[in-house]
Structure formats: C-alpha cells, structure tokens
Design a protein around this motif. Structure first.
Motif, PDB file in Angstrom:
ATOM      1  N   GLU A 232      41.160  67.511 -15.466  1.00 27.66           N
ATOM      2  CA  GLU A 232      41.084  68.860 -14.891  1.00 27.66           C
ATOM      3  C   GLU A 232      40.777  68.826 -13.404  1.00 27.66           C
ATOM      4  O   GLU A 232      40.967  69.832 -12.703  1.00 27.66           O
ATOM      5  CB  GLU A 232      39.999  69.681 -15.606  1.00 27.66           C
ATOM      6  CG  GLU A 232      40.178  69.788 -17.116  1.00 27.66           C
ATOM      7  CD  GLU A 232      39.476  68.654 -17.858  1.00 27.66           C
ATOM      8  OE1 GLU A 232      38.998  67.710 -17.171  1.00 27.66           O
ATOM      9  OE2 GLU A 232      39.418  68.694 -19.097  1.00 27.66           O
TER      10      GLU A 232
ATOM     11  N   ALA B 275      33.802  73.560 -17.487  1.00 25.84           N
ATOM     12  CA  ALA B 275      34.868  73.048 -18.351  1.00 25.84           C
ATOM     13  C   ALA B 275      34.298  72.322 -19.568  1.00 25.84           C
ATOM     14  O   ALA B 275      34.759  72.509 -20.704  1.00 25.84           O
ATOM     15  CB  ALA B 275      35.776  72.123 -17.553  1.00 25.84           C
TER      16      ALA B 275
ATOM     17  N   GLN C 216      32.474  74.742 -22.182  1.00 24.23           N
ATOM     18  CA  GLN C 216      33.395  75.485 -23.038  1.00 24.23           C
ATOM     19  C   GLN C 216      33.876  74.614 -24.194  1.00 24.23           C
ATOM     20  O   GLN C 216      33.941  75.056 -25.343  1.00 24.23           O
ATOM     21  CB  GLN C 216      34.587  75.975 -22.213  1.00 24.23           C
ATOM     22  CG  GLN C 216      34.245  77.055 -21.210  1.00 24.23           C
ATOM     23  CD  GLN C 216      35.424  77.412 -20.315  1.00 24.23           C
ATOM     24  OE1 GLN C 216      36.533  76.930 -20.510  1.00 24.23           O
ATOM     25  NE2 GLN C 216      35.174  78.252 -19.318  1.00 24.23           N
ATOM     26  N   ARG C 217      34.211  73.356 -23.877  1.00 24.53           N
ATOM     27  CA  ARG C 217      34.687  72.449 -24.922  1.00 24.53           C
ATOM     28  C   ARG C 217      33.561  72.083 -25.888  1.00 24.53           C
ATOM     29  O   ARG C 217      33.758  72.051 -27.114  1.00 24.53           O
ATOM     30  CB  ARG C 217      35.245  71.182 -24.265  1.00 24.53           C
ATOM     31  CG  ARG C 217      35.847  70.168 -25.223  1.00 24.53           C
ATOM     32  CD  ARG C 217      37.235  70.550 -25.636  1.00 24.53           C
ATOM     33  NE  ARG C 217      37.832  69.533 -26.517  1.00 24.53           N
ATOM     34  CZ  ARG C 217      39.042  69.618 -27.041  1.00 24.53           C
ATOM     35  NH1 ARG C 217      39.804  70.665 -26.761  1.00 24.53           N
ATOM     36  NH2 ARG C 217      39.517  68.671 -27.822  1.00 24.53           N
TER      37      ARG C 217
ATOM     38  N   GLU D 182      31.962  73.392 -11.639  1.00 24.23           N
ATOM     39  CA  GLU D 182      33.256  73.430 -12.311  1.00 24.23           C
ATOM     40  C   GLU D 182      33.299  72.421 -13.451  1.00 24.23           C
ATOM     41  O   GLU D 182      33.864  72.693 -14.515  1.00 24.23           O
ATOM     42  CB  GLU D 182      34.376  73.143 -11.312  1.00 24.23           C
ATOM     43  CG  GLU D 182      34.636  74.257 -10.309  1.00 24.23           C
ATOM     44  CD  GLU D 182      35.851  73.974  -9.443  1.00 24.23           C
ATOM     45  OE1 GLU D 182      36.620  73.042  -9.771  1.00 24.23           O
ATOM     46  OE2 GLU D 182      36.029  74.672  -8.430  1.00 24.23           O
TER      47      GLU D 182
ATOM     48  N   PRO E 255      37.838  68.674 -11.533  1.00 22.47           N
ATOM     49  CA  PRO E 255      36.878  69.667 -11.003  1.00 22.47           C
ATOM     50  C   PRO E 255      36.466  69.310  -9.575  1.00 22.47           C
ATOM     51  O   PRO E 255      36.403  68.132  -9.207  1.00 22.47           O
ATOM     52  CB  PRO E 255      35.705  69.555 -11.979  1.00 22.47           C
ATOM     53  CG  PRO E 255      35.812  68.175 -12.557  1.00 22.47           C
ATOM     54  CD  PRO E 255      37.268  67.876 -12.630  1.00 22.47           C
TER      55      PRO E 255
END
Length: 668
Positions: free
Chosen positions: A214, A225, A228-229, A221, A216
């Motif tokens: 991703e 990410a 959330q996972r 950031e 970040p």
C-alpha cells in the motif's frame, strides 16, 4: 519530467453534459405534491432518470452483493484444509507402517495405537502429533504443510496476499517476518507513547517496505490500513462458532511450528486496537454458505462487508449534511464494478449542477426553495403538456396562430390546412428560391414554401383563478393537478399575455390570494370548509382594480360551499351547507356578473349534489360548466381562458373542444 498513467475511469468521454431539465420537472412535481425542494431533489436522485441509475438501484446492488457473500461462503475453509492434510498424513503413515517389515512389532503396535487413539478434535490431534517421529516422508510432508499453512493463513489475515507470497518460504523468510513483526510492534508502541519520529517510520519502511504494497507515507497511514485489516480479522473470529474459534486458537500455536508467530500477532493486534479503538473490533456476521474460505480470504470478505456497509450508509444519504460527494467511488468500483462508479459520478455531477444552476436557492429561513427561474422552466414544461392535450381534442391541433384577426405580431410560420391568416410573401418567395437551388427542376412555388403571418389580438383581461384548497382536494388526489393548472396558466399569461392580470386565489375554510411560488409550495390542508363566498369577494376586488380589462372568472372546486365570511371577519362553517352560506356565495357571483365576468366552473368529482349546485350557479352567471378528469384539468382551464379572450362562446357541461375559439397559443 516524469508522467504517471492509470486506467481512465471517468465513464464515456463523449457523453453529453448533465441535463437537469428532467430532474427539474420531477422535482417540481414533488414540490407541488408537498415535498420540500431539498427532499424532492433527494427523491429524484434516489429514483434516477429514464436512462440514469439512481441511488436506490446502487443501494440495491450493494445489498445483493452483501447477501451473496454471506449466503455463498462459510469460515471453516482453513480448518477443513488442516483436517484434510491431517487425514492424509495419518493415512500415509498407516500405509508405511503396514509396508515396513523390518520394524519391531512392539514399535509398530505402539505407533498404530497412538494413531488409533488420536482425539476427535483436529487441533488436539495436530498438537498430539507435534512430537511424533514420522516414518513416511509423505506423511511428514503433509504434517509440515499444516504448520506452514497455519502460519501463512494467520499472516494473510493481517497482511493481504501473504499466503501466496510465502508459499514455499524458507527458514530465512520466516525469520525475516519475525523480525518485521518485532520492529513493527516496537514502532507502534513508540508511537503510542508519542516518542516516534518520521525518521523512525522511514527507517522501518526502508527495511521492511516490501511487506506493505500500500506504500503508506506516514505511521498514521500505516496504522489506519493495518487496523482496518486487523479489526476485520477479529470480526471474522467473532463470526465463527465457539467450536471453530476454539479449534483455531489451539491450532495457532502450531503456526510455523512455534508459538512465537501467534505471540507477535497478538501483540500487534493489541497495539492496533489501543491506537484505533474506533474501528469495529466487536462485530460479527452470520455466514451460511457451503463454500469454505481460509482465514485470509475470510478476513478480506469481512473487509468487503465493512466497505459495503459504508457504501450503503453513503448511498442512503440519511445523515445530516449528506451530499453525494460523500460516496466513495473507488470503493464502489471495487465492489460493484466500474460502471457503478460512473453512474454514481453522474449523479454527483447532477447534484452539483442542480445546486449551481440557479434553480434552487436558500431563503432567509435557511430552507431550500425553487427560484423563479425554475418555476418558469417548470411552467413551460406544463404548458407544453397542456398544448399537446388541447391539440388532441376533437380533431383540434396545437396552434401557432396568434389570432385570426388582429395586429401583426412580426412572426411567421408554415401554412397548415385551415389557416386563414395572410401570406407572408417575402418569406414564401425566399423559401421557393432556396428550395429550387437544390432542385432546379422543381416548381417555382410549392405549398410547403408558403408561410403565413401571425397576428396578435390586443385585448386585456383580468383573470381570477379560484382553486379549492379544502382537504377533499388532497384526499381525492386532485392537489397536484390543481397546482399544475395554476402554474401552467400563470406561465401562459406571463409569457404570451403580459397585458393580462392574473390573481390566484386559494379557498378552503377561508380564502387568500397567493403568488405562484406560495401556491405551488402549499402543503395539503386538512381543515374542513369550502369558502367560495370569500374567494368571490377577492375575485371581485381584483376585477374592480382593473376596470378597463375583461373580467375572467375561473373556479375549480370539488365541493359545495360549506363556509362563509361573517361581517366581523370570522369564518362560519356548517355541513350540510347552511342556506346563508349559499346565499352569500350567490350574491358575490351576481356581483361578478354585473362586473361583466365571463365565468367558468370546473367541477371535479361525480357528486350529484355538487353537479346540481354548480349547474344552477353557472346558469345564474350565464357561465359555463366543465367536468374534466384530473389529468385534463390544466388543458380545460387554459382552453377556457383562451376562449374567453376571443368572441364569447357558450359551452355545455363537459365540452371544451372549441375553448380557444379564435385565440390559440404556441409553446416553443
């Protein structure tokens, strides 16, 4: 200079600009039905247009995808795969024991007994065999695959794609993962204490950036990410049955053959939960399908479900200050495909165009309302509808003629059968020359070349449109047709008969004069009473203000008078109608007749008592009675008005074929 390219996602680049005409027509209809302009706009965006998907359609597809995920899948994919690997290992080991003739019988019996007495629980059986000395290389390989699979699945829960990336991983790869998790936990704990710096993050990414596709740009950031996972992974565990959850917890200790991985992951989950407590760590879902998924894929599905829930909320627009710009187009494309994102983008553009078009404005009270510009546009649309209805009555057609006799208006039009207007010779000859330029062999003059001159009748009228606003009009579905009629007549007079003066009078329990914006936004009134007396008082006052104009009285009602105005200004109501109420209404109608008013009653409904009353009132006023259907009310009223501006005619009840007599109109 460097350039970055990505897939175009803006829809059809040749698509025409957003057209708000259809939206304004629909919004105007809803406003006249009693909706606020803001709600009417929202309702149109929800429904969509003839060739445009609306929010409801997108929300339906979101709900269908969510339901499909839950009904198709279950969460025991990893447990099933572990069970199959265990069964294969045990089977291969039994085969090897049966083939090995050199093995001591006591050792074989001990091994077979151990295999025979394995616990029913898959997790307990895997743990029981953790120190077993496998005789079969195939069995040993299958058992090692269990530990490798568990490690990759647990990592895939927190780092998407890790299951595939670590397939066939070496001990060095696993050591690198352990080092990354340790460094990550140290960074998260340092950030929680407020001791980290951007350099700490940069150093971490320089060392372990390959694990984070991703890319970040900051520790926040990165945390967003990962949280959330991780929260989705926790929701997946919550969605399992207690038995499945217990099995998985016991198996986790065997990941990569060591409990260290699970310890680091548990530490990471705790750090992320403390840093992002607002994530949904306690939710769960009910998966009911028969297609098993692994831990990583299941976590991805929980993330998909969270995205779908967020999209459903955004598409519902049910929260304060909601705007279509809130809809995440990237998530929508990911979940429903690119076309769904294009549809949502078009709705966003439509909403912005409606707000910026000048069609709606906020009043002093902060409420959104239609502007005069929007009212004119809506009125023109209604007038076009009226023209089409008039053109179909008893063989009549939509007329462009501005009067069979009168002053030239300066406009011309193509000749049509039945026209009596004078020819426009210059235009007719020019049409013939232009036609022959393309067809020299044609006739010098053809019937299609002929144009006639429009004429304008220069009479002035004082028009009083009295519309019943009692509760029965709303109850019987006549509220919106009444408003459409008023707006169409207002637009016609304001655009083609500017010398005429229109007074809009609404009468329920009492009567009042209204401007067109006030009438179209009027909510249904449920108070009983039909005060025709008060309405006629206001109409006659309007006529007296314009002594040099022809008075035209148009009355739309679906009930007999049941209230009147007392001398002290109070309203008297009684049902059945009181004789005094009838007498006062008749007196004011007589006054209108003495003022020279041409009167037309538009009777709505089939009540025999109302029909007798209206017929007697029309005879007394030397007027006309029309009994149109609700959908034809606009055409009837406009036709009557146009007829009143020509030679005076008398019509029977239900007849309006000749309303526009010698005076028609053209709506461009």
């Amino acid at each position: 200079m460097s350039s970055r390219y990505r897939k175009y996602d803006g829809g059809d680049p040749l698509a025409p600009p957003v057209d708000i005409a259809e939206a304004l027509d629909a919004i105007g209809e809803d406003v006249m039905a009693g909706y606020s302009p803001e709600r009417a706009m929202r309702e149109f965006l929800r429904r969509g247009g003839e060739d445009r998907a609306g929010l409801d359609d997108l929300a339906r597809r979101v709900a269908e995808r969510r339901r499909d995920i839950l009904q198709r899948h279950n969460l025991d994919g990893t447990l099933t795969e572990v069970r199959e690997l265990l069964e294969r290992a045990v089977l291969e080991e039994r085969k090897q024991l049966a083939r090995d003739a050199m093995m001591d019988d006591g050792d074989r019996a001990f091994r077979e007994m151990r295999l025979d007495n394995l616990p029913d629980s898959t997790a307990a059986a895997v743990t029981e065999l953790s120190d077993y000395d496998w005789q079969s290389s195939e069995a040993r390989e299958a058992y090692e695959q269990i530990k490798d699979l568990l490690g990759r699945e647990l990592l895939d829960q927190r780092f998407a794609g890790m299951k595939q990336a670590l397939e066939g991983a070496t001990d060095e790869d696993r050591a690198a993962i352990q080092e990354m998790l340790s460094d990550l936990n140290e960074l998260l704990e340092k950030h929680a204490r407020g001791e980290d710096t951007q350099q700490d993050f940069d150093d971490f990414m320089a060392k372990h950036g390959d694990f984070f596709p991703e890319n970040p740009q900051s520790v926040d950031e990165l945390i967003d990410a990962m949280a959330q996972r991780s929260a989705a992974a926790q929701r997946m565990l919550n969605s399992m049955t207690p038995e499945q959850r217990q099995e998985l917890m016991e198996l986790s200790a065997q990941a990569f053959g060591s409990p260290q991985l699970m310890e680091q992951l548990a530490r990471m989950d705790a750090n992320l939960q403390s840093l992002r407590p607002s994530e949904d760590w306690g939710g769960g879902e009910s998966f009911q399908g028969d297609q098993g998924v692994g831990l990583g894929d299941g976590t991805g599905m929980l993330q998909d479900l969270a995205e779908l829930d967020a999209l459903a909320d955004q598409l519902s627009q049910s929260y304060g200050g909601a705007r279509l710009d809130d809809v995440d187009l990237d998530k929508l494309a990911r979940q429903l495909g690119d076309q769904a994102a294009v549809d949502a983008r078009r709705l966003q553009e439509l909403e912005r165009a409606l707000r910026k078009s000048g069609a709606m404005e906020r009043g002093f009270d902060g409420e959104l309302r239609l502007t005069p510009k929007a009212m004119r546009q809506l009125g023109k649309a209604l007038l076009r509808d009226v023209a089409q209805r008039l053109s179909g009555r008893q063989g009549q057609r939509e007329l462009r003629q501005a009067g069979a006799a009168g002053d030239l208006s300066g406009a011309t039009r193509e000749w049509q059968f039945g026209d009596t207007e004078p020819w426009d010779i210059p235009r007719t000859m020019l049409n013939g020359v232009l036609r022959r330029a393309g067809d020299p062999s044609g006739p010098r003059l053809s019937i299609e070349d002929v144009e006639v001159a429009e004429t304008e009748a220069r009479t002035q009228a004082a028009v009083a449109l009295c519309v019943d606003t009692s509760f029965s009009m709303a109850m019987d579905g006549r509220w919106v047709p009444m408003k459409r009629t008023a707006l169409a007549l207002h637009t016609l007079i304001g655009t083609r008969f500017r010398g005429d003066s229109l007074e809009l009078i609404g009468f329920g329990r009492h009567a009042e004069t209204m401007d067109i914006e006030q009438l179209t936004a009027l909510d249904a009134r449920w108070a009983k009473g039909t005060n025709l007396h008060h309405a006629l008082l206001l109409a006659n006052r309007h006529f007296r203000k314009h002594p040099n104009a022809q008075p035209v009285l148009l009355i739309v009602t679906d009930g007999e008078p049941t209230s009147h105005l007392e001398p002290n200004g109070e309203v008297f109501f009684d049902y059945p109608p009181h004789p005094m109420t009838i007498a006062l209404a008749v007196r004011e109608l007589d006054n209108a007749r003495r003022l020279g008013a041409q009167t037309t009653f538009f009777r709505l409904g089939e009540d025999p008592g109302l029909a007798r009353f209206i017929d007697s009132m029309a005879r007394r006023a030397d007027g006309t009675v029309i009994a149109p259907e609700s959908d034809d009310l606009g055409a009837a009223v406009v036709g009557s008005y146009l007829g009143s501006r020509g030679p005076r005619s008398r019509f029977g009840a239900g007849s309006y074929g000749d309303f526009f007599g010698g005076r028609g109109f053209w709506v461009g």
